[in-house]
Write an enzyme that holds these catalytic residues in place. Structure first.
Site, PDB file in Angstrom:
ATOM      1  N   ASP A 419       0.822  -1.204   0.000  1.00 49.13           N
ATOM      2  CA  ASP A 419       0.000   0.000   0.000  1.00 49.13           C
ATOM      3  C   ASP A 419       0.861   1.261   0.000  1.00 49.13           C
ATOM      4  O   ASP A 419       1.936   1.303   0.599  1.00 49.13           O
ATOM      5  CB  ASP A 419      -0.894  -0.014   1.242  1.00 49.13           C
ATOM      6  CG  ASP A 419      -1.791   1.202   1.339  1.00 49.13           C
ATOM      7  OD1 ASP A 419      -2.616   1.398   0.428  1.00 49.13           O
ATOM      8  OD2 ASP A 419      -1.659   1.954   2.321  1.00 49.13           O
ATOM      9  N   GLU A 472       1.223  -0.529  -5.143  1.00 45.14           N
ATOM     10  CA  GLU A 472       0.254   0.526  -5.419  1.00 45.14           C
ATOM     11  C   GLU A 472       1.069   1.818  -5.541  1.00 45.14           C
ATOM     12  O   GLU A 472       1.365   2.477  -4.554  1.00 45.14           O
ATOM     13  CB  GLU A 472      -0.779   0.660  -4.295  1.00 45.14           C
ATOM     14  CG  GLU A 472      -1.861   1.672  -4.643  1.00 45.14           C
ATOM     15  CD  GLU A 472      -2.390   2.455  -3.451  1.00 45.14           C
ATOM     16  OE1 GLU A 472      -3.394   3.164  -3.618  1.00 45.14           O
ATOM     17  OE2 GLU A 472      -1.792   2.387  -2.373  1.00 45.14           O
TER      18      GLU A 472
END
Length: 736
Positions: A419, A472
């Site tokens: 993330d 990401e």
């Protein structure tokens, strides 16, 4: 002033510690109780010293129960000492009495250290790759006594104690031994069973007693709102996934079908009374559903322990503990084992970028900025009100690298979606001028974070063949998914955020205006093979007022459903791996709400059920058709057939793989049915229509080409087929 120690009994003749040392032990101020407490040599023999609050008399015994000495009380608060009749060092048991009450205590201070010099060496170097087996709380048998070994990194602390129900949360009882070379504190506590809540009581350098801290390496935690760590046995799972893991270790993931179902475990389904499903209940329902729907991977939003439900797991306080919301860690292992037996991979959303400010967490863990940067310009994240890890510190980088290895080794996870990578890479991320510190070269790149990500990817790929890591990353940082030795970050894949934003923007336009935005769908092919891309339609696109995917589509209700089906066909035919957030496979109208389960009742209605069936068929087609996945990440797998028909908003391209039948993908993104539309094809002959998003079974109008078409050489000399393009549709043709 504290009370003075009582004079010793002359018959026992113990070597009495200095009064101030006894008082420091009793008051919890002694920083090295191992120097005072436990077993000590005395005139060729041994004596013991112990602190047992509330005891009036204490006898020392061997673990086998032999009486070896009666101890003298040196202080009414419970400090005892005396000689013991033993031939060599061994664990000591104390039998304490007060009135008619009697209890026993095995002396934690009679045991030596568990960690060794090689642990110290690798920990200091930052190269220890098995920290999860050494730090935290681990059950063990030491010198014939069962208990738990506790170890925690707190180099600047004045004192660290492990506290729990086993010692009445009294920080004086189990003050830990400091390994000065590393700043690790450790202690073996006898007779602690599994299932006991515990924390660390830490005295800061200035003498302040900090709020009790959860164990950074805890492998199990209490259910929120409780925040303690929990002693747990070593994970045991009879793994039955050898074939699954061997397959993924033997193939190139870039050339495999990867269709990911992104799941928030707390809201996929719930019990009628609002209770979460357990991992076993999820296994009974989620695994068969994903198999039936044709997905190849399940990706969970973060499942590491976290205190606040609305954070969805992205503000974790327990990176090593599967959240207690869904049961014990063994349940999660069983889920993964079951998924692997069914042919599904399991990915975890992983958050090494930042951590929350909760008092029981990592913030100022030993009274100093330990895991985070001390300077808020590098250590505080303004977007999320969180602390940023100090990636340049060996121990912090090692803590995170070990966590990635932990999930891969202990739980057999198939990959990590990392993330907020962009927030890690840039020192000026979400900061104005003057709010950030340039790197040593004067630039904005976070060189320490780059080194950490490269180290993590090297460690994971080097030790676990078949695993994938996915970034990401929302910027144009180069070589995200190229190997470290080639100057890359080392990820296997990168989320294609540009595809997501451009395509959603396009489909939000009314069809009559789409000819002016044709480039939104063609531009992505300029960079489509610069990285190994995953095409994400993720949770981030269906929260915070953004609405669901079906709600984003332009037009009336019929057109919205037709647009969504066409969009899915476009995406599944486009180069790149696929990711779809739960609920969007059946066109849930409502925006995702983490507090309630999905609107499953919608699947009974033809339009919603039709979208669900279309996604299922697309997944199976993508999985079973090598031309659609075999060169997802390589330019030779794609060829434009029609790229510039702005006026009609028609797009056509070819998907190919060596030695496989090619597939033509054609999208007509206006509600106008186009008859006798000529599409160039690479070979004459029969082409079968293998997918049509406008099929009646999907809720469409049923227009199409009766299942097949013929490509012939035209007057101009090229090979083409004359097709009927249904309204707002994507069709796929395969050479027969």
């Amino acid at each position: 002033m504290g009370k003075q120690p009582e004079p010793p009994d002359a018959t026992s003749e113990p070597v009495v510690p200095a009064p101030e040392e006894i008082r420091a032990i009793i008051d919890g101020l002694h920083t090295d109780p191992f120097a005072v407490m436990g077993l000590h040599e005395f005139d060729g023999g041994f004596q013991v010293r112990c602190f047992i609050p509330g005891a009036e008399t204490v006898e020392a015994e061997t673990i086998g129960g032999r009486l070896i000495g009666e101890l003298q009380r040196l202080d009414r608060d419970g400090f005892f000492a005396g000689k013991v009749d033993i031939p060599h060092r061994q664990p000591i048991l104390y039998r304490a009495r007060r009135g008619s009450s009697e209890w026993t205590v095995v002396d934690a201070y009679s045991f030596g250290p568990v960690l060794g010099p090689m642990d110290d060496y690798y920990i200091r170097e930052g190269s220890h790759l098995r920290l999860f087996d050494r730090l935290g709380a681990h059950p063990m048998m030491l010198e014939g006594v069962s208990g738990f070994h506790f170890a925690v990194w707190a180099p600047n602390a004045r004192r660290v104690s492990v506290v729990g129900s086993f010692n009445n949360w009294d920080g004086r009882m189990h003050v830990m031994r400091l390994r000065r070379d590393t700043g690790i504190w450790e202690i073996f506590v006898p007779d602690v069973p599994a299932g006991e809540a515990y924390k660390f009581e830490i005295v800061a350098p200035d003498g302040t007693v900090l709020p009790l801290k959860a164990d950074p390496f805890a492998r199990r935690s209490e259910l929120r709102p409780q925040t303690a760590s929990v002693t747990t046995p070593e994970l045991h799972q009879d793994w039955e996934d050898e074939a699954h893991r061997a397959h993924w270790a033997s193939v190139d993931a870039r050339r495999q079908p990867i269709s990911i179902y992104e799941v928030h475990a707390g809201s996929w389904r719930k019990h009628p009374d609002g209770r979460f499903y357990s991992w076993d209940e999820m296994a009974d329902h989620l695994i068969p559903y994903c198999v039936d729907m044709g997905f190849t991977h399940i990706e969970f939003l973060p499942i590491s322990e976290f205190p606040y439900d609305p954070s969805w797991g992205y503000q974790t306080t327990g990176l090593y503990a599967p959240t207690a919301r869904f049961g014990e860690p063994e349940g999660f292992a069983r889920f993964i084992n079951g998924a692997h037996k069914a042919g599904l991979c399991v990915l975890l959303d992983w958050v090494p970028a930042h951590f929350p400010m909760d008092a029981h967490g990592l913030r100022e863990f030993d009274g100093t900025a330990l895991y985070e940067h001390a300077d808020p310009r590098k250590g505080f994240h303004p977007d999320w009100n969180t602390a940023i890890y100090n990636f340049g510190r060996n121990e912090v980088s090692s803590f995170l690298v070990n966590n990635a290895l932990y999930w891969a080794e202990k739980f057999h996870i198939d990959g990590l979606r990392v993330d907020a990578v962009a927030s890690m890479l840039y020192l000026d991320y979400s900061r104005k001028e003057g709010e950030w510190i340039p790197n040593e070269k004067g630039g904005r790149e976070n060189l320490e974070a780059v080194a950490f990500l490269q180290a993590m990817n090297k460690a994971v790929y080097g030790s676990h063949p078949g695993i994938v890591t996915i970034a990401e990353e929302s910027t144009s940082w180069p070589k995200v998914s190229q190997p470290v030795h080639a100057g890359g970050l080392g990820f296997g894949f990168k989320w294609n955020m540009g595809f997501m934003h451009d395509t959603l923007k396009y489909f939000a336009h009314e069809p009559i205006h789409r000819k002016f935005h044709h480039n939104d769908l063609t531009f992505g092919l300029v960079y489509a093979f610069s990285e190994n891309f995953v095409l994400p339609l993720s949770h981030d696109e269906v929260v915070h007022g953004k609405g669901s995917l079906i709600a984003k589509m332009a037009g009336d209700e019929w057109q919205k459903f037709a647009n969504l089906r066409a969009y899915y066909g476009f995406m599944w035919g486009y180069p790149g791996k696929k990711l779809l957030f739960m609920g969007q496979e059946f066109a849930q109208w409502a925006e995702w709400n983490h507090a309630k389960e999905l609107d499953w009742h919608l699947t009974q209605y033809p339009q919603h059920g039709g979208v669900q069936l279309a996604v299922r068929d697309l997944n199976r087609l993508y999985r079973d058709t090598p031309a659609l996945h075999g060169r997802d990440c390589e330019p030779e797998g794609f060829e434009w057939l029609i790229v510039d028909d702005n006026d009609n908003s028609v797009f056509a391209w070819l998907r190919k793989a060596p030695g496989e039948k090619p597939v033509a993908v054609i999208s007509n993104l206006t509600p106008v049915m186009r008859e006798n539309y000529e599409v160039p094809l690479p070979a004459a002959g029969l082409w079968r229509e293998i997918f049509n998003s406008d099929a009646e079974i999907y809720g469409g109008s049923g227009k199409g080409n009766a299942g097949e078409c013929h490509a012939r050489k035209t007057a101009s000399g090229r090979v083409a087929a004359s097709l009927l393009l249904p309204p707002l549709s994507t069709i796929m043709l395969e050479l027969a």
